[in-house]
Scaffold this motif. Sequence first.
Motif, PDB file in Angstrom:
ATOM      1  N   VAL A  50       0.784  -0.811   0.020  1.00 30.53           N
ATOM      2  CA  VAL A  50       0.209   0.249   0.200  1.00 30.53           C
ATOM      3  C   VAL A  50       0.903   1.504   0.310  1.00 30.53           C
ATOM      4  N   ILE A  51       1.099   1.737  -0.976  1.00 29.81           N
ATOM      5  CA  ILE A  51       1.703   3.440  -0.562  1.00 29.81           C
ATOM      6  C   ILE A  51       0.465   4.171  -0.287  1.00 29.81           C
ATOM      7  N   GLY A  52       0.512   5.327   0.578  1.00 26.83           N
ATOM      8  CA  GLY A  52       0.003   5.956   1.311  1.00 26.83           C
ATOM      9  C   GLY A  52      -0.577   7.183   0.657  1.00 26.83           C
ATOM     10  N   ALA A  53      -1.880   7.510   1.098  1.00 29.96           N
ATOM     11  CA  ALA A  53      -1.892   8.737   0.040  1.00 29.96           C
ATOM     12  C   ALA A  53      -1.274  10.460   0.585  1.00 29.96           C
ATOM     13  N   ASP A  54      -0.279   9.982   1.560  1.00 29.29           N
ATOM     14  CA  ASP A  54       1.003  11.329   2.066  1.00 29.29           C
ATOM     15  C   ASP A  54       1.890  11.544   1.401  1.00 29.29           C
ATOM     16  N   SER A  55       2.302   9.959  -0.034  1.00 28.73           N
ATOM     17  CA  SER A  55       3.707   9.783  -0.698  1.00 28.73           C
ATOM     18  C   SER A  55       3.465  10.521  -1.452  1.00 28.73           C
ATOM     19  N   CYS A  56       4.338  11.548  -1.795  1.00 29.49           N
ATOM     20  CA  CYS A  56       4.472  12.198  -3.066  1.00 29.49           C
ATOM     21  C   CYS A  56       5.006  11.889  -4.218  1.00 29.49           C
ATOM     22  N   LEU A  57       4.704  12.882  -5.214  1.00 33.42           N
ATOM     23  CA  LEU A  57       5.093  11.398  -6.575  1.00 33.42           C
ATOM     24  C   LEU A  57       6.196  11.319  -7.063  1.00 33.42           C
ATOM     25  N   SER A  58       7.163  11.680  -6.784  1.00 28.15           N
ATOM     26  CA  SER A  58       8.653  11.436  -6.857  1.00 28.15           C
ATOM     27  C   SER A  58       9.295  10.299  -5.752  1.00 28.15           C
ATOM     28  N   GLU A  59       8.555  10.291  -4.586  1.00 27.97           N
ATOM     29  CA  GLU A  59       8.582   9.072  -3.699  1.00 27.97           C
ATOM     30  C   GLU A  59       7.661   8.011  -4.416  1.00 27.97           C
ATOM     31  N   THR A  60       6.474   8.139  -5.139  1.00 30.50           N
ATOM     32  CA  THR A  60       6.186   6.485  -5.732  1.00 30.50           C
ATOM     33  C   THR A  60       6.191   5.970  -6.365  1.00 30.50           C
ATOM     34  N   VAL A  61       7.185   7.376  -7.067  1.00 32.44           N
ATOM     35  CA  VAL A  61       7.967   6.585  -8.977  1.00 32.44           C
ATOM     36  C   VAL A  61       8.993   5.996  -7.895  1.00 32.44           C
ATOM     37  N   ASP A  62       9.638   6.570  -6.994  1.00 33.15           N
ATOM     38  CA  ASP A  62      11.107   6.061  -6.795  1.00 33.15           C
ATOM     39  C   ASP A  62      10.825   4.194  -5.936  1.00 33.15           C
ATOM     40  N   PHE A  63       9.851   4.546  -4.911  1.00 33.14           N
ATOM     41  CA  PHE A  63       9.721   3.404  -4.780  1.00 33.14           C
ATOM     42  C   PHE A  63       9.373   2.585  -5.768  1.00 33.14           C
ATOM     43  N   ILE A  64       8.470   2.545  -6.713  1.00 36.71           N
ATOM     44  CA  ILE A  64       7.932   1.184  -7.426  1.00 36.71           C
ATOM     45  C   ILE A  64       9.635   1.116  -8.782  1.00 36.71           C
ATOM     46  N   LEU A  65      10.481   2.490  -8.869  1.00 31.48           N
ATOM     47  CA  LEU A  65      11.205   1.995  -9.804  1.00 31.48           C
ATOM     48  C   LEU A  65      12.332   1.406  -8.962  1.00 31.48           C
ATOM     49  N   LEU A  66      12.584   1.109  -7.285  1.00 34.57           N
ATOM     50  CA  LEU A  66      13.737   0.345  -7.442  1.00 34.57           C
ATOM     51  C   LEU A  66      12.995  -1.176  -6.668  1.00 34.57           C
ATOM     52  N   GLY A  67      11.623  -1.138  -6.708  1.00 29.89           N
ATOM     53  CA  GLY A  67      10.750  -2.118  -6.305  1.00 29.89           C
ATOM     54  C   GLY A  67      10.875  -3.643  -6.800  1.00 29.89           C
ATOM     55  N   THR A  68      11.092  -2.769  -8.465  1.00 31.90           N
ATOM     56  CA  THR A  68      11.040  -3.682  -9.549  1.00 31.90           C
ATOM     57  C   THR A  68      12.033  -3.439 -10.368  1.00 31.90           C
ATOM     58  N   GLY A  69      13.619  -3.587 -10.113  1.00 30.25           N
ATOM     59  CA  GLY A  69      14.279  -2.840 -10.763  1.00 30.25           C
ATOM     60  C   GLY A  69      14.963  -2.497 -11.793  1.00 30.25           C
ATOM     61  N   LEU A  70      13.721  -1.132 -11.902  1.00 28.76           N
ATOM     62  CA  LEU A  70      13.528  -1.153 -12.864  1.00 28.76           C
ATOM     63  C   LEU A  70      14.490   0.856 -13.032  1.00 28.76           C
ATOM     64  N   ALA A  71      15.089   1.008 -11.778  1.00 31.43           N
ATOM     65  CA  ALA A  71      15.861   1.804 -10.945  1.00 31.43           C
ATOM     66  C   ALA A  71      16.759   2.008 -12.273  1.00 31.43           C
ATOM     67  N   GLY A  72      17.833   1.171 -11.830  1.00 30.12           N
ATOM     68  CA  GLY A  72      18.948   0.602 -12.850  1.00 30.12           C
ATOM     69  C   GLY A  72      19.511   0.975 -14.562  1.00 30.12           C
ATOM     70  N   LEU A  73      17.856   0.829 -14.812  1.00 32.04           N
ATOM     71  CA  LEU A  73      18.049   0.530 -16.054  1.00 32.04           C
ATOM     72  C   LEU A  73      17.750   1.637 -16.584  1.00 32.04           C
ATOM     73  N   PRO A  74      18.518   1.870 -17.798  1.00 38.79           N
ATOM     74  CA  PRO A  74      19.156   3.287 -19.302  1.00 38.79           C
ATOM     75  C   PRO A  74      17.711   4.026 -19.842  1.00 38.79           C
ATOM     76  N   VAL A  75      17.332   5.180 -19.480  1.00 41.47           N
ATOM     77  CA  VAL A  75      15.888   5.667 -19.896  1.00 41.47           C
ATOM     78  C   VAL A  75      16.188   5.730 -21.652  1.00 41.47           C
ATOM     79  N   LEU A  76      14.914   5.399 -21.416  1.00 44.34           N
ATOM     80  CA  LEU A  76      15.375   5.141 -23.624  1.00 44.34           C
ATOM     81  C   LEU A  76      14.871   6.940 -24.126  1.00 44.34           C
ATOM     82  N   GLU A  77      15.883   7.159 -25.266  1.00 43.17           N
ATOM     83  CA  GLU A  77      15.547   7.712 -26.398  1.00 43.17           C
ATOM     84  C   GLU A  77      14.419   7.901 -26.990  1.00 43.17           C
ATOM     85  N   ARG A  78      13.598   8.402 -27.206  1.00 43.81           N
ATOM     86  CA  ARG A  78      12.507   8.109 -27.978  1.00 43.81           C
ATOM     87  C   ARG A  78      12.589   9.056 -29.454  1.00 43.81           C
TER      88      ARG A  78
END
Length: 78
Positions: A50-78
């Motif tokens: 559960v991601i609390g309502a008090d979690s700001c956007l950047s904290e939420t994104v960081d939490f998801i990226l770290l938890g899924t292992g996506l934080a270390g991947l390079p950013v895709l250029e389009r």
Amino acid sequence: MKGADPPDRQRCRQAGIDDSVAFETNDVGEAALRDWYRELDLLPGGIETVIGADSCLSETVDFILLGTGLAGLPVLER
């Protein structure tokens, strides 16, 4: 997948025939939503967080990226 129902139709079938009419007509009221809601109705085994309502956007994104292992991947250029 060819011939598969769209997600909204799948939810309607899972909810039941009477509820599907409400979903299809977007006629779902507050009382029905409150009846369906189950606080912290999580899957067993601790695979949901559960991601609390008090979690700001950047904290939420960081939490998801770290938890899924996506934080270390390079950013895709389009």
